[in-house]
Design a protein around this motif. Structure first.
Motif, short mmCIF file in Angstrom:
data_model
loop_
_atom_site.label_atom_id
_atom_site.label_comp_id
_atom_site.label_asym_id
_atom_site.label_seq_id
_atom_site.Cartn_x
_atom_site.Cartn_y
_atom_site.Cartn_z
N GLY A 52 2.04 6.27 -12.42
CA GLY A 52 0.60 6.17 -12.22
C GLY A 52 0.08 4.78 -12.55
N ILE A 53 0.57 4.21 -13.65
CA ILE A 53 0.17 2.86 -14.04
C ILE A 53 0.64 1.84 -13.00
CG2 ILE A 53 0.51 1.03 -15.75
CD1 ILE A 53 0.71 3.28 -17.87
N ALA A 54 1.93 1.96 -12.60
CA ALA A 54 2.48 1.02 -11.63
C ALA A 54 1.76 1.11 -10.29
CB ALA A 54 3.98 1.28 -11.43
N SER A 55 1.39 2.33 -9.89
CA SER A 55 0.72 2.50 -8.59
C SER A 55 -0.63 1.78 -8.58
CB SER A 55 0.53 3.98 -8.28
OG SER A 55 -0.36 4.61 -9.20
N GLY A 56 -1.36 1.83 -9.69
CA GLY A 56 -2.65 1.15 -9.76
C GLY A 56 -2.50 -0.36 -9.67
N ILE A 57 -1.46 -0.90 -10.32
CA ILE A 57 -1.22 -2.34 -10.29
C ILE A 57 -0.86 -2.79 -8.88
CG2 ILE A 57 0.28 -4.19 -11.13
CD1 ILE A 57 0.55 -2.58 -13.76
N VAL A 58 0.08 -2.05 -8.24
CA VAL A 58 0.51 -2.43 -6.90
C VAL A 58 -0.63 -2.28 -5.90
CG1 VAL A 58 2.16 -1.95 -5.05
CG2 VAL A 58 2.90 -1.83 -7.43
N ALA A 98 0.83 -1.20 0.00
CA ALA A 98 0.00 0.00 0.00
C ALA A 98 0.86 1.25 0.00
CB ALA A 98 -0.93 0.00 1.22
N GLY A 99 1.93 1.25 0.81
CA GLY A 99 2.82 2.41 0.87
C GLY A 99 3.50 2.67 -0.46
N THR A 100 4.01 1.61 -1.09
CA THR A 100 4.66 1.76 -2.40
C THR A 100 3.68 2.25 -3.44
OG1 THR A 100 6.24 -0.01 -1.87
CG2 THR A 100 5.93 0.54 -4.20
N ALA A 101 2.47 1.69 -3.44
CA ALA A 101 1.46 2.09 -4.43
C ALA A 101 1.13 3.56 -4.33
CB ALA A 101 0.19 1.24 -4.23
N GLY A 160 5.43 3.40 3.81
CA GLY A 160 5.34 4.46 2.81
C GLY A 160 6.49 5.44 2.93
N SER A 161 6.89 5.76 4.17
CA SER A 161 8.05 6.63 4.38
C SER A 161 9.32 6.00 3.82
CB SER A 161 8.24 6.90 5.88
OG SER A 161 7.12 7.53 6.43
N MET A 162 9.47 4.68 4.04
CA MET A 162 10.64 3.99 3.51
C MET A 162 10.64 4.02 1.97
SD MET A 162 12.25 3.10 6.23
CE MET A 162 11.56 4.61 6.96
N ALA A 163 9.46 3.78 1.38
CA ALA A 163 9.35 3.79 -0.08
C ALA A 163 9.65 5.17 -0.64
CB ALA A 163 7.94 3.34 -0.49
N ALA A 164 9.17 6.22 0.03
CA ALA A 164 9.43 7.59 -0.43
C ALA A 164 10.92 7.91 -0.38
CB ALA A 164 8.63 8.58 0.41
N LEU A 165 11.59 7.48 0.69
CA LEU A 165 13.03 7.72 0.80
C LEU A 165 13.79 6.95 -0.28
CD1 LEU A 165 13.40 7.64 4.69
CD2 LEU A 165 13.85 9.60 3.19
N LEU A 166 13.37 5.71 -0.56
CA LEU A 166 14.02 4.94 -1.63
C LEU A 166 13.82 5.60 -2.99
CD1 LEU A 166 13.17 1.25 -0.60
CD2 LEU A 166 15.42 2.33 -0.63
N LEU A 167 12.68 6.27 -3.16
CA LEU A 167 12.39 6.93 -4.43
C LEU A 167 13.39 8.05 -4.73
CD1 LEU A 167 10.11 6.34 -6.48
CD2 LEU A 167 8.86 8.28 -5.52
#
Length: 301
Positions: A156-162, A78-81, A189-196
């Motif tokens: 946007g496409i990847a977020s919908g799939i995840v 959910a956080g990554t999406a 989600g914080s971890m995913a944002a930092l990885l981004l």
């Protein structure tokens, strides 16, 4: 509260959350105007609620550990999406980000077929046809597809799939609840944002100064407390009550809120093609329940 009433409260909560998150692009753009650009604006929008919820996480740490990986995989997904969705709002047009994310009913249908061998009915074929038609319109099928997709479009496409995977996961996890999923969501989600920030994207390498962060805290903290954390809880709780397909349909209120506010305040040009894409992709989400209601009316008794 009976199951019937619980489902209806969940439906209303998710639909309202979609309306609220339809204006999520506004604070992201405001952060950009205040020197917190690109991905770092997204990092701030996940770190602030995670820090505010840290005392609650500490109080429930035993339960969060006991629930184990099923809970944390849900939070990661959910956080990554939703981090990818937030990034798409930054790196492409608002309407395109919304529409690419809300191809989710299409991914949910295909995922159900692949993962649990769920039959694709005639109604679901209609869903796929509408969603693909909307996608083709947005991409401009009449002028070719080469070079059409930007980085934000792919996000946007990847977020919908995840998110489709995350919704299926949360619905199937009998041990989790909306509150724990929300805590896990903001942490991961914080971890995913930092990885981004490690990606070679504009705004990824420019770390904002403390003065810029300090200047926005007086408005970002109340915004997070009232318009980020409660809708997130409503959606995570809704994912445990409602089917993944219905969850995606109800959250489509975000398309209307995002499209209208983008046209008014962001002055983004929205042509007939974009409006047609809105209608088709929204129709993809509504198609199956409408067909089911119509068939129910035709049944005797």
């Amino acid at each position: 509260m009976t199951g019937f009433k619980t489902e209806h409260v969940a439906m209303a909560s998710v639909a309202l959350s979609g309306l609220v998150w339809g204006i999520f692009w506004i604070p992201l753009r405001a952060l950009d105007d205040n020197g917190i650009t690109g991905i770092w604006a997204i990092v701030l929008f996940y770190l602030v609620p995670a820090i505010l919820l840290l005392p609650v996480m500490m109080m429930r740490w035993r339960r969060l550990l006991r629930l184990g990986w099923p809970l944390h995989v849900a939070g990661m997904l959910a956080g990554t999406a939703l981090v990818l969705y937030a990034a798409s709002l930054v790196f492409t047009d608002i309407v395109r980000a919304l529409l690419f994310y809300y191809l989710t009913p299409l991914w949910s249908t295909l995922l159900a077929r692949i993962m649990i061998r769920e039959a694709i009915t005639g109604a679901r074929l209609g869903t796929i046809a509408l969603a693909l038609s909307g996608l083709l319109l947005i991409l401009g099928f009449d002028s070719g597809f080469a070079g059409m997709l930007r980085a934000g479009d792919w996000m946007g496409i990847a977020s919908g799939i995840v998110w489709a995977i995350a919704a299926v996961w949360m619905k199937s996890d009998a041990g989790g609840n909306g509150f724990d999923f929300t805590l896990s969501y903001f942490f991961w989600g914080s971890m995913a944002a930092l990885l981004l920030t490690a990606l070679p994207l504009e705004g990824a390498g420019h770390i904002p100064g403390w003065s810029a962060i300090w200047d926005v805290l007086p408005w970002i903290v109340p915004f997070v407390l009232f318009l980020v954390i409660p809708p997130a809880f409503a959606v995570m709780w809704g994912a445990t009550v409602l089917s993944p397909g219905l969850l995606a349909i109800l959250f489509m209120t975000e398309i209307s809120a995002g499209t209208i506010t983008a046209a008014i305040w962001a002055h983004e040009p929205i042509g007939l093609r974009d409006l047609a894409g809105v209608v088709l992709i929204t129709g993809a989400g509504m198609w199956e329940p409408v067909v089911q209601m119509y068939r129910a009316k035709l049944q005797p008794g």
